[in-house]
Write an enzyme that holds these catalytic residues in place. Structure first.
Site, PDB file in Angstrom:
ATOM      1  N   CYS A   1     -52.101  38.389  29.929  1.00 26.94           N
ATOM      2  CA  CYS A   1     -52.795  37.188  30.412  1.00 26.94           C
ATOM      3  C   CYS A   1     -52.427  36.890  31.862  1.00 26.94           C
ATOM      4  O   CYS A   1     -53.260  36.463  32.660  1.00 26.94           O
ATOM      5  CB  CYS A   1     -52.453  35.980  29.544  1.00 26.94           C
TER       6      CYS A   1
HETATM    7  C1  BEZ Z   1     -50.394  39.339  26.562  1.00 26.36           C
HETATM    8  O1  BEZ Z   1     -51.079  38.580  27.227  1.00 26.36           O
HETATM    9  O2  BEZ Z   1     -49.640  40.130  27.080  1.00 26.36           O
HETATM   10  C2  BEZ Z   1     -50.520  39.357  25.062  1.00 26.36           C
HETATM   11  C3  BEZ Z   1     -50.805  38.193  24.378  1.00 26.36           C
HETATM   12  C4  BEZ Z   1     -50.891  38.226  22.989  1.00 26.36           C
HETATM   13  C5  BEZ Z   1     -50.696  39.416  22.317  1.00 26.36           C
HETATM   14  C6  BEZ Z   1     -50.453  40.576  23.025  1.00 26.36           C
HETATM   15  C7  BEZ Z   1     -50.349  40.551  24.408  1.00 26.36           C
END
Ligand code: BEZ
Length: 211
Positions: free
Chosen positions: A45
């Site tokens: 994110c």
């Molecule tokens: C991320 O943004 O890295 C992420 C968020 C939820 C699950 C897996 C990765």
């Protein structure tokens, strides 16, 4: 019922790190890209929100406003934005909705419990200036989005809204377009003075009309 292409999208007012945002007021006469992410302070994110910010000039060129969303608080967003700015060499200037009560997530179907419990998946909605839904894509949490693809779709939508063409596989702005099937080839030759190449009676190509 789930939102479908062509539907008028539901309006909402929700808090963000910039204060309350009303979708319709915020959108005005612009296009909107509304996109959700699972959680603040997560690695994928962080890269995505940074990229959307770095692409600001590309959104502006197309009259597009961006809005992110997660179910974290506005205070959490504020702290995380400092990290995004520092690690992604940018300055996040768009609202990140703090959908703690899941009002918007539920309205737009952004929570897919069999994939990710209680958190929003990576949904993307392209909304046109008439507040119609023009695209929705849902990505899994583990896959960061390609926002150049979102820009490419916006280019296609903005072109095909004004010209009787469609865009072929992997098309990018400036490349040849497809003449829509409803136009007979003779008519197409008048309509598209740059030329029409008939590969098959149903497959006619023309240079991009607005270039
Ligand atoms: C991320 O943004 O890295 C992420 C968020 C939820 C699950 C897996 C990765």
């Amino acid at each position: 019922m789930a939102l479908q292409l062509g539907d008028t999208v539901p309006d909402f007012t929700q808090n963000s790190q910039l204060g309350p945002i009303n979708l319709y007021d915020f959108a005005g006469d612009s296009w909107v890209v509304l996109f959700s992410h699972p959680a603040d302070y997560t690695p994928v994110c962080t890269t995505e929100l940074g990229e959307v910010s770095r692409l600001r000039a590309e959104w502006d060129k197309r009259n597009v406003k961006t809005i992110a969303l997660s179910v974290d608080s506005a205070e959490s967003h504020k702290g995380w934005i400092c990290d995004i700015n520092e690690t992604q060499s940018t300055s996040v200037d768009y609202p990140i909705l703090a959908d703690e009560d899941k009002k918007v997530s539920d309205l737009y179907g952004m929570i897919h419990p069999n994939s990710l419990n209680n958190l929003t998946v990576r949904s993307v909605f392209i909304i046109d200036p008439n507040k119609k839904l023009r695209l929705q894509i849902t990505y899994p949490a583990s896959t960061g989005r390609n926002f150049h693809e979102i820009l490419r779709v916006i280019d296609s939508l903005q072109l095909t809204d004004h010209h009787q063409v469609a865009t072929p596989v992997n098309w990018k702005d400036g490349e040849d377009c497809v003449v829509v099937p409803s136009i007979p080839t003779d008519e197409a030759r008048n309509k598209f003075p740059k030329g029409v190449t008939e590969i098959r009676p149903y497959l006619r190509m023309t240079p991009q009309p607005n270039k």
